[in-house]
Each structure stands twice: as structure tokens, then as C-alpha cells.
Design an enzyme around this catalytic site. Structure first.
Site, PDB file in Angstrom:
ATOM      1  N   GLU A 153       0.817  -1.214   0.000  1.00 60.62           N
ATOM      2  CA  GLU A 153       0.000   0.000   0.000  1.00 60.62           C
ATOM      3  C   GLU A 153       0.857   1.273   0.000  1.00 60.62           C
ATOM      4  OE1 GLU A 153      -2.574   0.294   3.433  1.00 60.62           O
ATOM      5  OE2 GLU A 153      -3.820   1.816   2.474  1.00 60.62           O
ATOM      6  N   GLU A 159       2.900   9.620   6.248  1.00 62.71           N
ATOM      7  CA  GLU A 159       3.010   8.281   6.842  1.00 62.71           C
ATOM      8  C   GLU A 159       4.177   7.467   6.309  1.00 62.71           C
ATOM      9  OE1 GLU A 159      -0.698   6.118   7.381  1.00 62.71           O
ATOM     10  OE2 GLU A 159      -1.798   7.993   7.199  1.00 62.71           O
ATOM     11  N   ASP A 186      -5.555   3.139  -1.798  1.00 53.92           N
ATOM     12  CA  ASP A 186      -6.366   3.727  -0.729  1.00 53.92           C
ATOM     13  C   ASP A 186      -6.738   5.141  -1.178  1.00 53.92           C
ATOM     14  OD1 ASP A 186      -7.064   5.293   1.583  1.00 53.92           O
ATOM     15  OD2 ASP A 186      -6.159   3.777   2.878  1.00 53.92           O
ATOM     16  N   HIS A 189      -5.302   8.175   0.832  1.00 46.39           N
ATOM     17  CA  HIS A 189      -3.905   8.515   0.540  1.00 46.39           C
ATOM     18  C   HIS A 189      -3.791   9.105  -0.862  1.00 46.39           C
ATOM     19  CE1 HIS A 189      -2.639   6.637   4.213  1.00 46.39           C
ATOM     20  NE2 HIS A 189      -3.080   5.450   3.840  1.00 46.39           N
ATOM     21  N   HIS A 212      -9.107   0.596  -0.798  1.00 46.22           N
ATOM     22  CA  HIS A 212      -9.707   1.146   0.416  1.00 46.22           C
ATOM     23  C   HIS A 212     -10.671   2.238  -0.008  1.00 46.22           C
ATOM     24  CE1 HIS A 212      -6.662  -0.603   3.517  1.00 46.22           C
ATOM     25  NE2 HIS A 212      -7.724  -1.371   3.326  1.00 46.22           N
ATOM     26  N   ARG A 218     -11.230  10.948   5.001  1.00 49.62           N
ATOM     27  CA  ARG A 218     -11.199   9.626   5.646  1.00 49.62           C
ATOM     28  C   ARG A 218     -12.526   9.269   6.316  1.00 49.62           C
ATOM     29  NH1 ARG A 218      -5.493   6.930   7.895  1.00 49.62           N
ATOM     30  NH2 ARG A 218      -5.552   5.407   6.227  1.00 49.62           N
ATOM     31  N   GLU A 247     -12.233   1.299   4.700  1.00 49.35           N
ATOM     32  CA  GLU A 247     -11.283   1.632   5.763  1.00 49.35           C
ATOM     33  C   GLU A 247     -11.437   3.130   5.992  1.00 49.35           C
ATOM     34  OE1 GLU A 247      -6.689   0.551   6.536  1.00 49.35           O
ATOM     35  OE2 GLU A 247      -7.021   2.366   5.352  1.00 49.35           O
TER      36      GLU A 247
HETATM   37  C1  LER Z   1      -3.591   1.209   6.261  1.00 47.73           C
HETATM   38  O1  LER Z   1      -4.406   0.568   5.349  1.00 47.73           O
HETATM   39  C2  LER Z   1      -3.454   2.629   5.949  1.00 47.73           C
HETATM   40  O2  LER Z   1      -4.146   3.147   5.121  1.00 47.73           O
HETATM   41  C3  LER Z   1      -2.434   3.399   6.629  1.00 47.73           C
HETATM   42  O3  LER Z   1      -2.795   4.744   6.689  1.00 47.73           O
HETATM   43  C4  LER Z   1      -2.035   2.923   7.976  1.00 47.73           C
HETATM   44  O4  LER Z   1      -3.013   3.284   8.908  1.00 47.73           O
HETATM   45 MN    MN Z   2      -5.445   2.037   3.776  1.00 52.02          MN
END
Ligand code: LER
Ligand code: MN
Length: 272
Positions: A153, A159, A186, A189, A212, A218, A247
């Protein structure tokens, strides 16, 4: 066909984090099934941290699949990272993920490497990417016996400082010998890092193994400012047939977040 999934966290240390259901596997599975989700994505404290017998019974009883399992507890609980400068820490991180692949694999599900990729600090980026490469080569091949990929990912810049876009992820995966690592896209992100989310998904066609499904802030899909119509078209047209897994923050509460997600899923992935 793209299928729906919802997250269940069993890790108290990540309270406040982006998971819809919390703590109670039985209740999470019951609610997921009641709302018509196809699957659950589980975030366990570790390879021994989930009652596999119970989970097997729950998914069978509720006719659910396990979409994926997260490995981030290795970082959150034990500060393990695949790119640590300490070889012993890297080794433990690899062992932790390998055991998570075995657990997830026994459910026909892939494990996710998100936070466990770490961020380089005290070494150069190339050295960190080399540590990550060694791990992905080994772990990707390890996952093959379960007929599942290993999911990698890209995360946003706050992060990780390794790989933050789908395109960088695709180039990196192309440089590996193993063909068994896929990207986890995701949308949270991606909203921070990509110029155009639909174009990024089209550019990564064939390399995306999991999604995600979440909004810009979020919160659950539909409660931020993402435009899901072009995103859903890009995924369908690029032949994506994995899960859209929620998520997201349990906002305003887990039940409402789950309902919001399944409605958005039907609107964007099942109609039109
Ligand atoms: C995990 O899937 C994720 O998206 C990261 O931001 C860790 O929290
Ligand atoms: Mn994620």
C-alpha cells in the site's frame, strides 16, 4: 465484479483510527452480513491475536468472505518495520508479516503491508527500498501457496517517505522478480498524493489488488469531496474485480458509517 467489504479492528491501540467496526468480531460480522456486505477486512493484533476457529465459523454462518488482513499492529504494538536500520527489527517484521500471510492465507485472503513498510531515517532512500525489495520478494513468493497476492500500500507523505503514488508503486513492482505483489489503492492517501485519482487508477490497471473505499477526509464514501463516478468507471474499465473495502473513520458512528458505505457502494459500483 467488484465486491463490498467493511473493516473490523481488534487492536485497542489504534482507537480513533480508520476502522468501521471495533473489538467484537462476532458483532462486526453480524452487522456486515445484515447490511449485505460481501466480506470483512480484519485488523488483528497479530498472527495469534485472532480466534481463527471463531472467525471461520462466523464467516461461514454469515456467508461472508475475508477480503484481507492488515499487518499494521506489528508497527503499532511492536514498532517493527521492514526498513528499520536494525537488522533484528527487520527480521522480526518479516517474521510477523509471514505469520500474518499464513493466517490470512488460511482464509483465502491476502495480507496488507501498509505501516510496516516504515519510513527511511538515517539511511538513504535507495538503501531503504532495497530492504523493502528483499522483504517483498520473499513474502510475495510465500503468499503464492495460498493463491493470493501480497498487498503493498502506497501511503501519503505524512506516513511514509518511500512510495506515495500508484505510478511509483507500479514502477517498483515491475522491478521485482516476484509477480505476486499487488498494490492497495487507498483513496484517502491518493487524494493527498495523486493529481487525478481516476487517471492514476487507469495507469495502474492490472497492478491494483485491493481498494480502500473511503472519502477525501477519511470519512465513509460520500461524506467528503471525492467524485466517485470517474473513479468507479476507471476501476471497472481497467478490469478491477477485487474488493472495495471501507477503511474509514467510524463517523458519525460505526453503524451509520457502515450504512453510508454500503449505500455508496451500490450507487457507484452496482448501478450505472
Ligand atoms: C492502512 O491501510 C493505511 O491506510 C495506513 O494509513 C495505515 O493506517
Ligand atoms: Mn489504507
Amino acid at each position: 465484479m467488484i465486491r463490498s467489504s467493511v473493516t473490523i479492528s481488534l487492536v485497542p491501540e489504534v482507537r480513533g483510527g480508520p476502522f468501521i467496526f471495533w473489538d467484537d468480531l462476532a458483532e462486526g460480522c453480524r452487522k456486515a452480513a445484515e447490511l449485505g456486505f460481501d466480506a470483512v477486512e480484519v485488523f488483528p493484533p497479530g498472527p495469534q491475536g485472532v480466534d481463527a476457529v471463531l472467525l471461520r465459523k462466523l464467516v461461514a454462518d454469515h456467508k461472508l468472505s475475508v477480503a484481507a488482513m492488515g499487518t499494521g499492529a506489528g508497527w503499532v504494538k511492536h514498532r517493527l518495520s521492514l526498513t528499520s536500520t536494525d537488522a533484528a527489527v527487520r527480521g522480526k517484521a518479516r517474521d510477523f508479516i509471514q505469520a500474518m500471510i499464513d493466517l490470512a492465507g488460511s482464509f483465502g485472503a491476502p495480507a496488507i503491508i501498509g505501516s510496516m513498510q516504515g519510513r527511511y531515517d538515517g539511511i538513504d532512500r535507495e538503501a531503504a527500498l532495497e530492504y523493502l525489495r528483499e522483504a517483498l520478494e520473499h513474502l510475495g513468493e510465500h503468499a503464492k501457496q495460498y493463491n493470493v497476492p501480497l498487498l503493498y500500500e502506497p501511503l501519503n507523505r505524512y506516513e511514509t517517505n518511500l512510495i506515495t503514488t500508484l505510478d511509483a508503486g507500479v514502477q517498483y513492482l515491475k522491478s521485482l522478480s516476484t509477480q505476486n505483489v499487488k498494490l492497495l489503492a487507498d483513496l484517502f492517501h491518493m487524494n493527498i498524493e495523486e493529481t487525478n485519482l481516476a487517471a492514476a487508477l487507469r495507469g495502474a490497471a492490472g497492478f491494483v489488488g485491493h481498494l480502500h473505499f473511503v472519502d477525501s477526509n477519511r470519512r465513509p464514501a460520500g461524506l467528503g469531496h471525492l467524485d466517485y463516478t470517474p473513479i468507479a468507471h476507471a476501476l471497472k474499465e481497467s478490469g478491477y474485480n477485487g474488493f472495495a473495502s471501507a477503511e474509514a473513520f467510524p463517523w458519525p458512528d460505526p453503524d451509520a458509517a457502515a450504512l453510508q458505505t454500503i449505500r455508496a457502494f451500490w450507487m457507484y459500483f452496482r448501478s450505472a
